[in-house]
Design an enzyme around this catalytic site. Structure first.
Site, mmCIF file in Angstrom:
data_model
loop_
_atom_site.group_PDB
_atom_site.id
_atom_site.type_symbol
_atom_site.label_atom_id
_atom_site.label_comp_id
_atom_site.label_asym_id
_atom_site.label_seq_id
_atom_site.Cartn_x
_atom_site.Cartn_y
_atom_site.Cartn_z
ATOM 1 N N TYR A 122 -24.708 -70.426 38.176
ATOM 2 C CA TYR A 122 -24.585 -68.643 38.956
ATOM 3 C C TYR A 122 -25.198 -68.979 39.881
ATOM 4 C CZ TYR A 122 -23.574 -63.922 38.889
ATOM 5 O OH TYR A 122 -23.839 -62.548 39.023
ATOM 6 N N HIS A 127 -24.536 -64.897 46.026
ATOM 7 C CA HIS A 127 -22.558 -64.790 45.151
ATOM 8 C C HIS A 127 -23.312 -63.577 43.821
ATOM 9 C CE1 HIS A 127 -19.785 -64.952 42.695
ATOM 10 N NE2 HIS A 127 -20.367 -65.122 41.623
ATOM 11 N N GLU A 192 -12.903 -69.495 42.983
ATOM 12 C CA GLU A 192 -14.289 -69.628 43.427
ATOM 13 C C GLU A 192 -15.230 -70.921 43.710
ATOM 14 O OE1 GLU A 192 -16.598 -68.795 38.913
ATOM 15 O OE2 GLU A 192 -17.388 -66.682 39.497
ATOM 16 N N GLU A 194 -16.751 -74.186 44.715
ATOM 17 C CA GLU A 194 -18.198 -74.558 44.654
ATOM 18 C C GLU A 194 -18.064 -76.090 44.544
ATOM 19 O OE1 GLU A 194 -19.179 -73.673 40.045
ATOM 20 O OE2 GLU A 194 -18.046 -71.344 39.816
ATOM 21 N N ASP A 226 -13.637 -72.886 40.088
ATOM 22 C CA ASP A 226 -13.651 -72.485 39.072
ATOM 23 C C ASP A 226 -12.440 -71.707 39.019
ATOM 24 O OD1 ASP A 226 -14.330 -72.480 36.544
ATOM 25 O OD2 ASP A 226 -16.037 -70.658 37.160
ATOM 26 N N GLN A 233 -12.358 -60.987 32.735
ATOM 27 C CA GLN A 233 -13.918 -61.316 32.057
ATOM 28 C C GLN A 233 -14.642 -59.254 32.157
ATOM 29 O OE1 GLN A 233 -15.925 -63.245 36.005
ATOM 30 N NE2 GLN A 233 -17.885 -62.920 35.089
ATOM 31 N N LYS A 246 -12.695 -67.929 32.068
ATOM 32 C CA LYS A 246 -12.279 -68.922 32.749
ATOM 33 C C LYS A 246 -12.671 -70.002 32.471
ATOM 34 C CE LYS A 246 -16.065 -67.081 35.676
ATOM 35 N NZ LYS A 246 -16.375 -66.940 37.021
ATOM 36 N N THR A 343 -20.341 -70.204 42.592
ATOM 37 C CA THR A 343 -19.805 -69.730 43.334
ATOM 38 C C THR A 343 -20.807 -70.158 44.907
ATOM 39 O OG1 THR A 343 -18.578 -68.052 42.260
ATOM 40 C CG2 THR A 343 -18.106 -67.777 45.024
HETATM 41 CA CA CA Z 1 -18.031 -70.229 38.216
#
Ligand code: CA
Length: 413
Positions: A122, A127, A192, A194, A226, A233, A246, A343
């Site tokens: 993270y 983000h 997301e 990434e 992702d 969530q 996820k 992200t």
């Molecule tokens: Ca993620």
């Protein structure tokens, strides 16, 4: 002088001689998945070249259906093979059988690596700040730990899929107005943006990977989407973090771009204030200047629409810090383990790396050119992520990672 291959490669191609990524492919004529590299619009069959003893010795692992054995051979071997391929593809007088070259559109790409463990970080300050503002307000946007360590969690490896795999909308518990929850197809399905990196050589249990040595353990990088179900969530994440929101799919691009190919594009990352603890401290440039783009195309649209442009160079916690932190307890990484950066949002509203941020939790829907709007992803939507480094007259790119949303099983019944 810029290195050139005897294969014609356009300056806009992601795959010039400077790249030479590794992937797993098969063809109709030979359905056995095997190792290849990519040059321009061609896949080079490394198992064929190895079988013909073109590398001076036989490596054996190029006939494998994953890159793992090659990855476990270590950076010395990765460099040796990169050099052999560079020599092979620049010397025009090399006797080449045409079986070694397969037009890319005739190749079927597979998941390149057998992934034992998947960890997601993270690591983008932008983000984390955006999400923090939305859920906790401006004053408490960043949690007190965030500037001191790369926050992460252990994810799910079994559902990591290769680009092109459809994504079925997950069902789950949601409770937007508090309990009791209802069981529905997710209404807030998101992507997301990434990058992912693969561990090449692992470490022994109890022996952390030091930050100065971390890059030697990283084989290469891919684009990573992702996928996330925001409503699931929001209800499930306390106190242990994301779980079912996820674990239904994470998509990766098929070509693993090596750290040696990315080396010319290393840049200084954001200034870290407060200074990290000594085990996370490093003076070298550990960011990567990788331009990233996300497009969205609904079933009614004729062409994809760009909805975000970002760059990996904005990332606060570098990949070497992520790997050093991950193993500082003595946790052992194994060949093929995948780490996601989290992200990768940029500083401006058009550079955010998720629908959650781009639409600010659905408050500002994205306007599509055909008049449709999106708060989150709808069934039939296709998301494509691309990324490349711009060199002088050439690019080192990742190709793309694509995925289309299919209706939830509940909706089909
Ligand atoms: Ca993620």
């Amino acid at each position: 002088m810029t290195l050139k291959s005897f294969i014609e490669v356009s300056p806009e191609s992601d795959f010039p001689i400077q790249n030479l990524p590794f992937g797993i492919f098969s063809t109709q004529a030979n359905p056995a998945p095997r190792v290849g590299t990519r040059i321009g619009d061609w896949v080079v069959d490394l198992s064929f070249l190895d079988g013909e003893k073109k590398f001076g010795r036989e490596y054996g692992f190029f006939a494998d259906s994953t890159l793992n054995r090659f990855m476990s051979a270590g950076r010395g071997a990765w460099r040796e093979i990169r050099q052999l391929l560079t020599d092979f593809l620049t010397s025009g007088n090399f006797p080449v059988k045409k079986e070694a070259f397969i037009p890319f559109n005739e190749a079927h790409m597979h998941l390149p690596v057998a992934i034992g463990d998947y960890t997601d970080f993270y690591a983008s300050r932008e983000h984390a700040t955006n999400v923090g503002i939305m859920f906790r307000g401006k004053e408490n946007a960043l949690m007190p730990n965030w500037l001191h360590l790369p926050v992460g969690y252990h994810g799910r490896a079994s559902s990591v899929v290769v680009s092109g795999t459809d994504v079925i909308r997950p069902c789950g518990q949601v409770a937007p107005n508090g309990p009791p929850p209802e069981f529905v197809p997710s209404r807030s399905l998101d992507f997301e943006l990434e990058m992912g990196f693969f561990v090449g050589k692992g470490n022994e249990l109890g022996e952390p990977i030091s930050i100065d040595n971390a890059r030697e353990h990283i084989f290469g990088m891919v684009l990573l989407n992702d996928w996330s179900a925001r409503d699931i969530q929001a209800w499930e994440y306390q106190p242990l973090g994301p779980f079912l929101a996820k674990n239904f799919a994470s998509s990766v691009s098929p070509w693993v771009v090596t750290m040696d190919a990315l080396e010319p594009f290393r840049v200084q990352g954001p200034k870290q204030e407060p200074a990290p603890l000594p085990y996370l401290k490093t003076d070298s440039a550990n960011g990567y200047d990788i331009r990233l783009e996300v497009t969205l195309q609904s079933e009614k649209m004729d062409a994809p629409q760009t909805i975000s442009r970002s760059n990996m160079k904005y990332m606060y916690w570098s990949i070497v810090q992520q790997l050093a932190h991950h193993t500082v307890t003595g946790c052992n990484m194994r060949t093929g383990d995948l780490c996601g950066t989290g992200t990768l949002s940029g500083p401006t509203e058009d550079s955010y790396g998720s629908m959650l941020e781009l639409t600010w939790r659905g408050e500002k829907p994205i306007q599509l050119p055909n008049g449709e709007t999106r708060r989150f992803l709808q069934n039939g939507d296709t998301v494509v992520m691309k990324g490349y480094c711009q060199g002088d007259g050439y690019r080192v790119g990742f190709g793309d990672v694509t995925g289309k949303i299919l209706p939830a099983k509940e909706e089909v019944r």
